[in-house]
Motif scaffolding. Structure first.
Motif, PDB file in Angstrom:
ATOM      1  N   ARG A   7     -43.831 -22.636  -1.453  1.00  0.00           N
ATOM      2  CA  ARG A   7     -43.039 -21.425  -1.240  1.00  0.00           C
ATOM      3  C   ARG A   7     -41.752 -21.753  -0.500  1.00  0.00           C
ATOM      4  O   ARG A   7     -41.762 -22.366   0.569  1.00  0.00           O
ATOM      5  N   GLN A   9     -38.533 -20.308   1.506  1.00  0.00           N
ATOM      6  CA  GLN A   9     -37.943 -19.175   2.219  1.00  0.00           C
ATOM      7  C   GLN A   9     -36.551 -19.605   2.682  1.00  0.00           C
ATOM      8  O   GLN A   9     -36.379 -20.151   3.768  1.00  0.00           O
ATOM      9  N   HIS A  38     -47.419 -22.258  -9.385  1.00  0.00           N
ATOM     10  CA  HIS A  38     -48.041 -21.168  -8.636  1.00  0.00           C
ATOM     11  C   HIS A  38     -47.861 -21.316  -7.132  1.00  0.00           C
ATOM     12  O   HIS A  38     -47.869 -20.328  -6.402  1.00  0.00           O
ATOM     13  N   ARG A  41     -45.123 -19.227  -5.438  1.00  0.00           N
ATOM     14  CA  ARG A  41     -45.216 -17.763  -5.511  1.00  0.00           C
ATOM     15  C   ARG A  41     -44.689 -17.123  -4.222  1.00  0.00           C
ATOM     16  O   ARG A  41     -44.964 -17.592  -3.113  1.00  0.00           O
ATOM     17  N   GLY A  42     -43.923 -16.049  -4.373  1.00  0.00           N
ATOM     18  CA  GLY A  42     -43.401 -15.331  -3.215  1.00  0.00           C
ATOM     19  C   GLY A  42     -42.175 -15.961  -2.583  1.00  0.00           C
ATOM     20  O   GLY A  42     -41.767 -15.562  -1.493  1.00  0.00           O
ATOM     21  N   SER A  43     -41.549 -16.910  -3.258  1.00  0.00           N
ATOM     22  CA  SER A  43     -40.334 -17.529  -2.719  1.00  0.00           C
ATOM     23  C   SER A  43     -39.197 -16.518  -2.645  1.00  0.00           C
ATOM     24  O   SER A  43     -39.146 -15.552  -3.416  1.00  0.00           O
ATOM     25  N   SER A  44     -38.266 -16.753  -1.722  1.00  0.00           N
ATOM     26  CA  SER A  44     -37.112 -15.857  -1.610  1.00  0.00           C
ATOM     27  C   SER A  44     -35.864 -16.636  -1.240  1.00  0.00           C
ATOM     28  O   SER A  44     -35.924 -17.633  -0.517  1.00  0.00           O
ATOM     29  N   GLN A  73     -44.259 -16.446  -9.721  1.00  0.00           N
ATOM     30  CA  GLN A  73     -44.329 -15.001  -9.627  1.00  0.00           C
ATOM     31  C   GLN A  73     -43.818 -14.526  -8.269  1.00  0.00           C
ATOM     32  O   GLN A  73     -43.882 -15.253  -7.273  1.00  0.00           O
ATOM     33  N   GLY A  74     -43.319 -13.297  -8.252  1.00  0.00           N
ATOM     34  CA  GLY A  74     -42.939 -12.674  -6.992  1.00  0.00           C
ATOM     35  C   GLY A  74     -41.732 -13.278  -6.300  1.00  0.00           C
ATOM     36  O   GLY A  74     -41.660 -13.303  -5.070  1.00  0.00           O
ATOM     37  N   VAL A  75     -40.753 -13.744  -7.069  1.00  0.00           N
ATOM     38  CA  VAL A  75     -39.540 -14.330  -6.493  1.00  0.00           C
ATOM     39  C   VAL A  75     -38.521 -13.222  -6.208  1.00  0.00           C
ATOM     40  O   VAL A  75     -38.307 -12.337  -7.035  1.00  0.00           O
ATOM     41  N   THR A  76     -37.886 -13.282  -5.041  1.00  0.00           N
ATOM     42  CA  THR A  76     -36.822 -12.346  -4.683  1.00  0.00           C
ATOM     43  C   THR A  76     -35.540 -13.121  -4.416  1.00  0.00           C
ATOM     44  O   THR A  76     -35.533 -14.084  -3.635  1.00  0.00           O
ATOM     45  N   SER A  97     -41.858 -16.334 -15.502  1.00  0.00           N
ATOM     46  CA  SER A  97     -41.704 -15.964 -14.097  1.00  0.00           C
ATOM     47  C   SER A  97     -41.478 -14.464 -13.938  1.00  0.00           C
ATOM     48  O   SER A  97     -41.219 -13.743 -14.909  1.00  0.00           O
TER      49      SER A  97
END
Length: 250
Positions: A7, A9, A38, A41-44, A73-76, A97
């Protein structure tokens, strides 16, 4: 290149952005920042700037953009600037993605600014300017796009292809060769759009016989004006206009 399988950040601030830039003005292009798998996931990425990158190719993988996202998944991505990439097709590319873009600027892409394959995306309050080819290129992708501007693209402002679905609200497409194009089993549903001074405002057609049908566009409560304006449809393609002002040639 930096290949990241965990991940990320990368969260700067307006006063202290994170910058990925060449070390010198005359330096050769750097490669890619890639988020892969996977574990990412949730990286920003927030308040980041990327410029001067290209892509990266290795034995079992190819990353065709300055920022590449593969199977994450869940990239912002918010309040970021992407500009002036080199060598490869895309400035930002994602495949398999799920990404959200908020207040992102894409300037002066070599070819496509944002290329999305087999993905889900939300794009809000973003700016696309002077893309060499398409500003937004969708292939087998579900996209929601709102309050965004697509201007000065060498080809399409938004390309909806290969069984993609686009829902667009309150966008402006200005001075592109083609405003919105839908093809090969794709559907674009558009409300409150401004299409101004595009050489072709709307284009629906069949390119690949494997999809059986062409593209479909629904345009409602919108304005189409200026320049050489035309809404064109070929066999097995459809364009539907509802409660819209059209100044041009249909």
């Amino acid at each position: 290149s930096i290949i990241i399988k965990g991940r990320l950040q990368a969260n700067g601030t307006e006063l202290k952005p994170i910058r990925f830039l060449p070390s010198e003005s005359n330096a050769k292009p750097w490669g890619t920042i890639a988020l892969v798998g996977h574990g990412a996931r949730g990286s920003s990425l927030r308040h980041c700037e990327m410029s001067g990158g290209s892509g990266h190719k290795e034995a079992l993988a190819e990353y065709s953009a300055m920022l590449s996202v593969h199977n994450v998944q869940g990239v912002t991505i918010a309040d970021c600037l992407f500009r002036d990439n080199h060598l490869v097709d895309d400035m930002v590319h994602a495949v398999y993605s799920d990404i959200r873009f908020e207040r992102v600027t894409f300037n002066n892409a070599l070819s496509d600014a944002l290329d999305l394959d087999i993905s889900k995306v939300v794009i809000t309050d973003s700016q696309f300017a002077d893309s060499g080819n398409d500003a937004l290129d969708l292939m087998t992708t579900e996209a929601f796009v709102s309050r965004s501007v697509f201007e000065g693209s060498g080809d399409k402002g938004i390309s909806v292809g290969e069984s993609s679905d686009l829902f667009g609200v309150n966008n402006s497409l200005i001075g592109n060769q083609i405003g919105v194009q839908s093809k090969d089993g794709s559907t674009a549903i558009l409300f409150n759009q401004l299409l101004k001074n595009n050489k072709i405002a709307l284009h629906a057609y069949k390119k690949n016989w494997q999809y059986g049908v062409g593209g479909t566009i629904f345009l409602a409560k919108s304005i189409v004006s200026g320049g050489e304006i035309a809404a064109r449809a070929q066999k097995q393609s459809q364009i539907h206009l509802f409660d819209s002002f059209v100044e041009g040639r249909l």
